[in-house]
Design an enzyme around this catalytic site. Structure first.
Site, PDB file in Angstrom:
ATOM      1  N   LYS A   1       0.816  -1.228   0.387  1.00 59.00           N
ATOM      2  CA  LYS A   1      -0.054   0.023  -0.223  1.00 59.00           C
ATOM      3  C   LYS A   1       0.608   0.916   0.090  1.00 59.00           C
ATOM      4  O   LYS A   1       0.335   2.077  -1.446  1.00 59.00           O
ATOM      5  CB  LYS A   1      -0.700  -0.177   1.217  1.00 59.00           C
ATOM      6  CG  LYS A   1      -2.034   1.395   1.668  1.00 59.00           C
ATOM      7  CD  LYS A   1      -2.322   0.885   2.840  1.00 59.00           C
ATOM      8  CE  LYS A   1      -1.549   2.067   4.463  1.00 59.00           C
ATOM      9  NZ  LYS A   1      -1.028   3.397   4.616  1.00 59.00           N
ATOM     10  N   ASN A   2       2.000   1.044   0.768  1.00 54.88           N
ATOM     11  CA  ASN A   2       2.589   2.452   1.137  1.00 54.88           C
ATOM     12  C   ASN A   2       3.988   2.732  -0.042  1.00 54.88           C
ATOM     13  O   ASN A   2       4.105   3.742   0.032  1.00 54.88           O
ATOM     14  CB  ASN A   2       3.141   2.372   2.550  1.00 54.88           C
ATOM     15  CG  ASN A   2       2.425   2.604   3.780  1.00 54.88           C
ATOM     16  OD1 ASN A   2       1.369   2.782   3.508  1.00 54.88           O
ATOM     17  ND2 ASN A   2       2.189   2.232   4.761  1.00 54.88           N
TER      18      ASN A   2
ATOM     19  N   CYS B   1      -5.360  12.300  13.026  1.00 54.91           N
ATOM     20  CA  CYS B   1      -5.422  10.954  12.305  1.00 54.91           C
ATOM     21  C   CYS B   1      -5.292  10.382  14.128  1.00 54.91           C
ATOM     22  O   CYS B   1      -4.752  11.213  15.016  1.00 54.91           O
ATOM     23  CB  CYS B   1      -3.594  10.969  11.802  1.00 54.91           C
ATOM     24  SG  CYS B   1      -3.129   8.655  11.512  1.00 54.91           S
TER      25      CYS B   1
ATOM     26  N   ARG C   1       0.177  14.224  12.621  1.00 58.29           N
ATOM     27  CA  ARG C   1       0.836  14.363  11.355  1.00 58.29           C
ATOM     28  C   ARG C   1       1.362  15.272  10.761  1.00 58.29           C
ATOM     29  O   ARG C   1       0.517  15.635  10.025  1.00 58.29           O
ATOM     30  CB  ARG C   1      -0.184  13.360  10.647  1.00 58.29           C
ATOM     31  CG  ARG C   1      -0.638  11.865  10.564  1.00 58.29           C
ATOM     32  CD  ARG C   1       0.194  10.716  11.622  1.00 58.29           C
ATOM     33  NE  ARG C   1       0.251  10.065  10.128  1.00 58.29           N
ATOM     34  CZ  ARG C   1      -0.208   9.522   9.227  1.00 58.29           C
ATOM     35  NH1 ARG C   1      -0.979   8.227   9.741  1.00 58.29           N
ATOM     36  NH2 ARG C   1       0.522   8.619   8.156  1.00 58.29           N
TER      37      ARG C   1
ATOM     38  N   ASP D   1       4.565  -0.150  11.600  1.00 61.38           N
ATOM     39  CA  ASP D   1       4.020  -0.349  11.554  1.00 61.38           C
ATOM     40  C   ASP D   1       3.110  -2.055  11.572  1.00 61.38           C
ATOM     41  O   ASP D   1       2.064  -2.627  11.117  1.00 61.38           O
ATOM     42  CB  ASP D   1       3.404  -0.129   9.505  1.00 61.38           C
ATOM     43  CG  ASP D   1       3.454   1.270   9.462  1.00 61.38           C
ATOM     44  OD1 ASP D   1       3.215   2.735  10.179  1.00 61.38           O
ATOM     45  OD2 ASP D   1       3.611   1.112   8.695  1.00 61.38           O
TER      46      ASP D   1
ATOM     47  N   ARG E   1      -8.754  -0.505   4.594  1.00 64.28           N
ATOM     48  CA  ARG E   1      -7.492   0.756   3.951  1.00 64.28           C
ATOM     49  C   ARG E   1      -6.569  -0.682   3.566  1.00 64.28           C
ATOM     50  O   ARG E   1      -5.850   0.739   3.297  1.00 64.28           O
ATOM     51  CB  ARG E   1      -6.919   1.662   5.217  1.00 64.28           C
ATOM     52  CG  ARG E   1      -8.367   2.240   5.350  1.00 64.28           C
ATOM     53  CD  ARG E   1      -8.774   3.379   6.076  1.00 64.28           C
ATOM     54  NE  ARG E   1      -7.281   4.109   5.673  1.00 64.28           N
ATOM     55  CZ  ARG E   1      -6.619   5.448   5.996  1.00 64.28           C
ATOM     56  NH1 ARG E   1      -6.910   5.866   7.420  1.00 64.28           N
ATOM     57  NH2 ARG E   1      -6.133   5.826   5.360  1.00 64.28           N
TER      58      ARG E   1
HETATM   59  N1  EPU Z   1       6.896  14.769  10.204  1.00 67.15           N
HETATM   60  C1  EPU Z   1       6.962  15.783  10.927  1.00 67.15           C
HETATM   61  N2  EPU Z   1       6.858  16.520  10.057  1.00 67.15           N
HETATM   62  C2  EPU Z   1       6.525  16.625   8.346  1.00 67.15           C
HETATM   63  C3  EPU Z   1       6.395  14.860   8.545  1.00 67.15           C
HETATM   64  C4  EPU Z   1       6.827  14.291  10.040  1.00 67.15           C
HETATM   65  O1  EPU Z   1       7.011  15.788  11.539  1.00 67.15           O
HETATM   66  O2  EPU Z   1       6.354  17.155   7.453  1.00 67.15           O
HETATM   67  C5  EPU Z   1       7.323  12.934  11.463  1.00 67.15           C
HETATM   68  C6  EPU Z   1       5.938  12.711  11.671  1.00 67.15           C
HETATM   69  O3  EPU Z   1       5.091  13.056  12.823  1.00 67.15           O
HETATM   70  C7  EPU Z   1       6.438  11.401  12.390  1.00 67.15           C
HETATM   71  C8  EPU Z   1       7.940  11.418  11.526  1.00 67.15           C
HETATM   72  O4  EPU Z   1       7.747  12.286  11.198  1.00 67.15           O
HETATM   73  O5  EPU Z   1       6.624  11.403  13.930  1.00 67.15           O
HETATM   74  C9  EPU Z   1       7.943   9.951  10.502  1.00 67.15           C
HETATM   75  O6  EPU Z   1       5.764  10.636   9.876  1.00 67.15           O
HETATM   76  P1  EPU Z   1       5.917  10.061   8.393  1.00 67.15           P
HETATM   77  O7  EPU Z   1       6.587  11.555   7.398  1.00 67.15           O
HETATM   78  O8  EPU Z   1       7.855   9.021   7.501  1.00 67.15           O
HETATM   79  O9  EPU Z   1       4.980   9.424   7.560  1.00 67.15           O
HETATM   80  P2  EPU Z   1       4.291   8.858   6.598  1.00 67.15           P
HETATM   81  O10 EPU Z   1       5.325   9.323   5.468  1.00 67.15           O
HETATM   82  O11 EPU Z   1       3.197  10.168   6.845  1.00 67.15           O
HETATM   83  C10 EPU Z   1       4.323   6.814   6.213  1.00 67.15           C
HETATM   84  C11 EPU Z   1       3.487   5.625   5.959  1.00 67.15           C
HETATM   85  C12 EPU Z   1       3.101   5.192   7.095  1.00 67.15           C
HETATM   86  C13 EPU Z   1       3.990   5.397   8.171  1.00 67.15           C
HETATM   87  C14 EPU Z   1       4.964   6.530   8.327  1.00 67.15           C
HETATM   88  C15 EPU Z   1       6.667   5.623   9.534  1.00 67.15           C
HETATM   89  C16 EPU Z   1       2.359   5.708   4.209  1.00 67.15           C
HETATM   90  C17 EPU Z   1       1.453   6.418   3.492  1.00 67.15           C
HETATM   91  N3  EPU Z   1       2.273   5.848   5.377  1.00 67.15           N
HETATM   92  O12 EPU Z   1       4.100   8.004   6.094  1.00 67.15           O
HETATM   93  O13 EPU Z   1       2.494   4.221   7.047  1.00 67.15           O
HETATM   94  O14 EPU Z   1       3.302   5.016  10.051  1.00 67.15           O
HETATM   95  O15 EPU Z   1       5.205   6.387   6.813  1.00 67.15           O
HETATM   96  O16 EPU Z   1       6.909   4.701   8.596  1.00 67.15           O
HETATM   97  O17 EPU Z   1       3.270   5.615   3.101  1.00 67.15           O
HETATM   98  C18 EPU Z   1       0.269   2.874   7.865  1.00 67.15           C
HETATM   99  O18 EPU Z   1       0.860   2.079   7.008  1.00 67.15           O
HETATM  100  O19 EPU Z   1      -0.132   2.418   8.561  1.00 67.15           O
HETATM  101  C19 EPU Z   1       0.583   3.785   8.528  1.00 67.15           C
HETATM  102  C20 EPU Z   1       0.482   4.745   9.277  1.00 67.15           C
END
Ligand code: EPU
Length: 431
Positions: A22-23, A116, A121, A308, A400
């Site tokens: 998915k991701n 969320c 997030r 995850d 999802r």
């Molecule tokens: N963060 C910031 N600022 C930002 C972006 C992120 O502080 O602008 C912080 C977040 O708060 C968090 C950390 O950085 O503490 C990591 O967040 P990241 O941006 O890596 O997460 P994401 O890209 O929103 C993806 C996956 C998530 C998974 C995370 C971490 C997708 C669509 N989602 O989220 O997947 O938990 O990376 O590996 O790729 C799931 O599949 O259940 C899921 C939540």
């Protein structure tokens, strides 16, 4: 609404196939907007999140066809730059439309995704990255407005409080591939899903060096072209099935997954004493007699232990003799599954960002509430080890991100049924 009725049914046995990730598929679908030529994607899982992303692609003007199950052909010949709230709010990952829209059209208007349950997030790093690419970014009325008419490459440090960002890296890489000049991205996410996206972009003609490392060098090109790409396997789904085998002391072979994608996870299960056989493209979990050992695990960005797979490991540790500590560093509040596991008899205390799990609990079936995707999986895994029936509500969270979950697990002996909540005994209904 659908619910699951799960009954502990002893060891699971057999082979179970992993779907596309998915991701990885979500940013890859967004990346199809980077070219006006057709892009053919294979191994796209059939999930509600994919349907949401495809709906947004169609909304901005892309044509989508599905020549066969798992394959999508996307052609984004004439597209617009606006992704509205009513579509974006369904799925946080729609924020990764920013990069492709900015790169292709020189402007973007994307609604800010809503809250969320797993914790804050923020998207500050996405915005910082775009500004470093010389874009003008404004937040107003719940939207991110980007003017990228003067976009150009440059040095960007994309690390935040918790380290790298997965969708943030995807966004900035996609914004940079068509930007004049060279972008040096430091503290880029190294997750296999980001690697898969970069490989697809290279097939489309992008110039990206350092793929898989925290330092990416992107040299802007004038145009990208169509390509064919097969989405990598879902390592989180694979890890969930490994735990399904482990928690039932079964003999389960998870197929279609390279074990290297699950390095930190498999290392921890090995430390716990789980007997496994690793193939080139499979992981076999073998039955065991004595209890597994407790673990001390901290979730970290890749190649660390993935957040995850935190909730699912917590479920397994409720069955292990001794005290386990699971510390969540990515989303410190991602413990919504804990009160529900406690309702099933688990002995877990939350101390700050850590769950302290006293294992070898006798679990019993109960009505429980799924709060997010991975929490749903954890409750089902716990239900496999519990006596009696567990009724799990709000399983739309699971839909999802897990393709044909109950069918795949039923085929290896799990007793898991999807029912309507009208079939649930009234006294068990949570709402
Ligand atoms: N963060 C910031 N600022 C930002 C972006 C992120 O502080 O602008 C912080 C977040 O708060 C968090 C950390 O950085 O503490 C990591 O967040 P990241 O941006 O890596 O997460 P994401 O890209 O929103 C993806 C996956 C998530 C998974 C995370 C971490 C997708 C669509 N989602 O989220 O997947 O938990 O990376 O590996 O790729 C799931 O599949 O259940 C899921 C939540």
């Amino acid at each position: 609404m659908d619910v699951f009725k799960v009954s502990g049914n002893g060891p699971l046995h057999g082979r179970i196939q992993v779907s596309g990730a998915k991701n990885a598929a979500l940013p890859i679908l967004a990346a199809t907007l980077l070219t006006d030529e057709p892009v053919r994607l294979r191994n796209v899982p059939d999930l509600s999140d994919m349907r949401s992303m495809l709906e947004i692609l169609r909304h901005v003007g892309a044509e989508t066809t599905q020549p066969e199950s798992g394959t999508w052909e996307i052609r984004a010949e004439n597209i617009s730059h606006i992704a509205p709230y009513e579509l974006v709010r369904k799925m946080r990952a729609s924020v990764c439309l920013l990069g492709p829209l900015v790169a292709r059209l020189g402007k973007a208007e994307v609604s800010i995704p809503g809250g969320c349950v797993i914790g804050p997030r923020p998207i500050d790093l996405h915005i910082k990255g775009l500004k470093k690419l010389n874009c003008q970014v404004e937040i107003a009325n719940g939207y991110i407005y980007v003017d990228a008419s003067d976009i150009r490459g440059g040095p960007i440090f994309l690390g935040g409080r918790s380290g790298s960002t997965v969708t943030g890296t995807a966004n900035i890489v996609m914004a940079a591939v068509l930007a004049p000049g060279t972008t040096r991205l430091e503290c880029a996410a190294c997750e296999p899903e980001v690697v898969d996206l970069c490989r697809m972009l290279v097939k489309m003609g992008a110039r990206i060096e350092g793929i898989g490392s925290p330092e990416l060098t992107i040299t802007g090109v004038e145009k990208l072209h169509g390509c064919e790409h097969s989405v990598i396997a879902d390592r989180i789904e694979a890890g969930t099935f490994v735990i399904a085998g482990a928690i039932t002391r079964g003999d389960v072979t998870v197929t279609g997954i390279a074990p290297q994608l699950l390095g930190a996870f498999l290392d921890k299960l090995e430390e716990a004493g789980l007997p496994m056989e690793l193939g080139e493209d499979s992981i076999r979990v073998l039955p065991y007699e004595a209890s597994l050992r407790p673990l001390d695990v901290i979730t970290l960005p890749h190649p660390g232990y993935p957040t995850d797979l935190q909730a699912q490991l917590s479920a397994l540790m409720t069955q292990t003799e001794g005290l386990s500590i699971i510390t969540e560093r990515i989303y410190p509040n991602r413990f919504m599954h804990v009160p529900e596991l406690q309702r099933m008899g688990a002995d877990i205390a939350i101390e700050g960002p850590s769950a302290i799990i006293k294992g070898a609990s006798k679990l019993s079936g109960a009505p429980v509430m799924a709060s997010d995707l991975r929490a749903s999986a954890a409750l089902i895994l716990a239900a496999f080890a519990a006596d009696g029936d567990t009724w799990i509500q709000r399983i739309y969270h699971l839909d999802r991100g897990y393709e044909r979950f109950e069918q795949k697990l039923s085929a290896i002996g799990a007793k898991i049924e999807r029912l309507s909540d009208t079939e649930m005994p009234k006294e068990l209904l949570g709402e």
